[in-house]
Design an enzyme around this catalytic site. Structure first.
Site, PDB file in Angstrom:
ATOM      1  N   HIS A 143      -5.597   8.229  -0.126  1.00 17.33           N
ATOM      2  CA  HIS A 143      -4.933   8.589  -1.444  1.00 17.33           C
ATOM      3  C   HIS A 143      -4.630  10.034  -1.466  1.00 17.33           C
ATOM      4  O   HIS A 143      -5.731  10.658  -0.882  1.00 17.33           O
ATOM      5  CB  HIS A 143      -5.452   8.243  -2.876  1.00 17.33           C
ATOM      6  CG  HIS A 143      -6.718   7.882  -2.645  1.00 17.33           C
ATOM      7  ND1 HIS A 143      -7.352   6.554  -2.692  1.00 17.33           N
ATOM      8  CD2 HIS A 143      -7.819   8.738  -2.910  1.00 17.33           C
ATOM      9  CE1 HIS A 143      -8.625   6.925  -2.679  1.00 17.33           C
ATOM     10  NE2 HIS A 143      -8.965   8.054  -2.748  1.00 17.33           N
ATOM     11  N   THR A 144      -3.496  10.526  -1.684  1.00 19.55           N
ATOM     12  CA  THR A 144      -3.177  12.195  -1.739  1.00 19.55           C
ATOM     13  C   THR A 144      -3.304  12.460  -3.112  1.00 19.55           C
ATOM     14  O   THR A 144      -2.039  12.013  -3.944  1.00 19.55           O
ATOM     15  CB  THR A 144      -2.167  12.181  -0.785  1.00 19.55           C
ATOM     16  OG1 THR A 144      -2.434  11.958   0.419  1.00 19.55           O
ATOM     17  CG2 THR A 144      -2.063  14.027  -0.943  1.00 19.55           C
ATOM     18  N   GLY A 201       1.592   5.448  -4.154  1.00 20.53           N
ATOM     19  CA  GLY A 201       1.321   6.709  -4.896  1.00 20.53           C
ATOM     20  C   GLY A 201       0.225   6.319  -5.934  1.00 20.53           C
ATOM     21  O   GLY A 201       0.217   6.878  -7.122  1.00 20.53           O
ATOM     22  N   ALA A 208      -8.204   2.985   3.008  1.00 25.52           N
ATOM     23  CA  ALA A 208      -7.063   3.263   2.239  1.00 25.52           C
ATOM     24  C   ALA A 208      -7.150   5.018   2.195  1.00 25.52           C
ATOM     25  O   ALA A 208      -7.984   5.531   2.842  1.00 25.52           O
ATOM     26  CB  ALA A 208      -7.881   2.904   0.767  1.00 25.52           C
ATOM     27  N   THR A 239      -1.690   8.298   5.530  1.00 29.36           N
ATOM     28  CA  THR A 239      -2.719   9.189   5.184  1.00 29.36           C
ATOM     29  C   THR A 239      -3.863   9.185   6.014  1.00 29.36           C
ATOM     30  O   THR A 239      -4.857  10.005   6.440  1.00 29.36           O
ATOM     31  CB  THR A 239      -3.224   9.070   3.771  1.00 29.36           C
ATOM     32  OG1 THR A 239      -2.092   8.568   2.844  1.00 29.36           O
ATOM     33  CG2 THR A 239      -3.679  10.060   2.933  1.00 29.36           C
ATOM     34  N   VAL A 293       8.450  11.591 -10.581  1.00 28.89           N
ATOM     35  CA  VAL A 293       9.680  12.278  -9.827  1.00 28.89           C
ATOM     36  C   VAL A 293       9.371  13.388  -8.964  1.00 28.89           C
ATOM     37  O   VAL A 293      10.184  13.994  -8.358  1.00 28.89           O
ATOM     38  CB  VAL A 293      10.696  12.911 -10.678  1.00 28.89           C
ATOM     39  CG1 VAL A 293      11.398  11.738 -11.753  1.00 28.89           C
ATOM     40  CG2 VAL A 293       9.915  13.751 -11.723  1.00 28.89           C
ATOM     41  N   GLY A 318       0.677  -1.181   0.007  1.00 29.53           N
ATOM     42  CA  GLY A 318      -0.091  -0.019   0.087  1.00 29.53           C
ATOM     43  C   GLY A 318       0.727   1.141   0.073  1.00 29.53           C
ATOM     44  O   GLY A 318       2.141   1.228   0.157  1.00 29.53           O
ATOM     45  N   ASP A 319       0.181   2.488  -0.315  1.00 28.17           N
ATOM     46  CA  ASP A 319       0.821   3.759  -0.185  1.00 28.17           C
ATOM     47  C   ASP A 319       1.938   3.866  -1.233  1.00 28.17           C
ATOM     48  O   ASP A 319       2.946   4.361  -0.878  1.00 28.17           O
ATOM     49  CB  ASP A 319       1.439   4.014   1.193  1.00 28.17           C
ATOM     50  CG  ASP A 319       0.685   3.775   2.334  1.00 28.17           C
ATOM     51  OD1 ASP A 319      -0.543   4.397   2.157  1.00 28.17           O
ATOM     52  OD2 ASP A 319       1.064   3.349   3.275  1.00 28.17           O
TER      53      ASP A 319
END
Ligand code: IMP
Length: 422
Positions: free
Chosen positions: A40-41, A14, A38, A297, A412, A11-12
């Site tokens: 998400h950002t 991106g 979950a 998050t 990036v 998880g996490d």
């Protein structure tokens, strides 16, 4: 076209950012499992949008977003996110669809999650305490309550009271204060009225979209290592994260999926308990955690970090027929003089495959590393693969070769724009 995006690690990885980029052209963006465990950002022009339930595609103009059948809904969280997006001027009645088959996370699920964790003591699993395990347990044991029942108020109240009575007995046995049904009725009533216009037969909507060759983007949550069947049980989540979870959780046949995107973070992170073979505990770990902002998050917990674990990611690729890779957060490794990658596991002097390991083996084994020279340059503004430092390119190409899957995106920086299409 049907595209699936899944996390290939714990998880996490991106995923939110990658889904957000792809969602620009999608007709439907779909969540099909998990709940507000979950997080998400998405970052747009420096502004962070963290969310937990509504699909990441909500911030793009074109798509309709769908909370499909396998997703579990916490009323507080859905109402809060709906408020946020409505305040931003997004017309949710046009933009959001919800399946009546979604199960509801009830207040007693959250209490039970917490009570089980407390009772486990030193063996606690490190769940997000969002009621995820208990809600799915109720689903498979025919004790769940869905959006379907919520829309028939007397039926909902009857079911809620019945379940709460049973769950309260268990809570009392745990020494926890039982829940009062009346306290929660107004919030469920509010939820019922808010979601009613958005509840649809999502199966029919997907079938029509498939027939019309629309672009469906399926947004996976968590990561393959947390899959309920194939992860390191019991250090897993309660839903199926792998490709097959799509069919179970949305009704979209897995056979129809054209592209399975595996999101691979350039290093490993994990929140919660369980073995993590490549975990780092030194200054490098602190640096990666701070620079990568590796804090949950959902819970804000510091994430455990380690080197990239390729045997685990390879397992995820094979298990879910991943045929495209996006590498994320590679910029976080800039400045390290050396970067290690785990390429094999050894247990008692012998090679062992990831698929042969349960948590007992993973705790004991020795990761075998390949060491790469690092790069000093800030890469966060670079726009083409060829302009990346040569050592960074070598790192990416090695991952690609090892996994035998093409790397299509290298991210990036957290910004929507900062993605190199390879
Ligand atoms: P649960 O899903 O809250 O029951 O937690 C079970 C395990 O999955 C715990 O180790 C959590 O930290 C982990 N987990 C659940 N969702 C996520 C996620 O989206 N990212 C990272 N870890 C997660």
């Amino acid at each position: 076209m049907i595209q699936l995006v899944i996390g290939s690690q714990w998880g996490d990885e991106g995923k939110g950012k990658i889904v957000d980029i792809m969602a620009a052209k999608a007709d439907l963006v779909v969540r099909f499992h998990g709940g507000n465990n979950a997080g998400h950002t998405v970052v747009i022009n420096g502004q962070k949008f963290p969310f937990h339930l509504i699909p990441s595609g909500i911030l793009q103009k074109k798509p309709t977003v769908v909370i499909a059948d396998g997703t579990v809904i916490d009323p507080d969280v859905l109402l809060e996110e709906m408020d946020i997006f409505e305040k931003m001027g997004i017309n949710l009645k046009k933009k959001l669809l919800i399946s009546p088959r979604c199960h509801l996370i009830m207040p007693y699920h959250k209490e039970l999650d917490q009570a089980y964790e407390n009772a486990r003591g030193k063996n606690k699993l490190g769940t997000t305490k969002r009621g995820i395990g208990p809600v799915y347990a109720d689903k498979v044991s025919y004790n769940g309550i869905r959006i379907y029942e919520l829309l028939d108020w007397p039926l909902f109240v009857e079911k809620f009271k019945f379940q709460a009575e049973i769950k309260n007995k268990i809570l009392v046995a745990f020494g926890v204060i039982p829940i009062k049904v009346e306290t929660y009725l107004s919030i469920f009533k509010k939820l019922a009225e808010r979601v009613r216009p958005m509840v649809r037969d999502t199966f029919a909507i997907f079938q029509k979209a498939i027939k019309q060759k629309k672009y469906i983007l399926l947004e996976g949550a968590h990561g393959v290592m947390l899959d309920n069947s194939f992860g390191l049980y019991p250090y897993v989540t309660a839903s199926n994260v792998i490709e097959g979870g799509v069919n179970i959780g949305s009704g979209v046949p897995s056979k129809r999926i054209d592209e399975v995107w595996g999101i691979v973070k350039a290093y490993t992170s994990r929140v919660g308990g369980g073995p993590l073979p490549t975990e780092l505990f030194d200054k490098i770990a602190e640096d990666i955690r701070e620079r990568g902002y590796e804090y949950g998050t959902t819970t804000g917990r510091p994430r455990r970090v380690g080197w990239l674990d390729l045997p685990a990611v390879k397992f995820a690729c094979l298990l879910s027929s991943i045929n495209r890779i996006a590498i994320t957060k590679i910029d976080i490794l800039s400045g390290l003089s050396q970067i290690k990658v785990c390429v094999d596991y050894k247990l008692d002097g012998k090679k062992i495959e990831f698929s042969q390991c349960g948590y007992l083996e993973l705790e004991k084994l020795t990761p075998i590393y390949k060491t790469f020279s690092g790069w000093k340059k800030d890469i966060s503004k670079i726009k083409s693969f060829k302009k990346l430092p040569i050592n960074c390119q070598k790192y990416v190409r090695f991952i690609e070769k090892y996994l035998d899957v093409k790397v299509k995106i290298v991210s990036v920086s957290p910004e929507r724009k900062a993605s190199i299409f390879v």
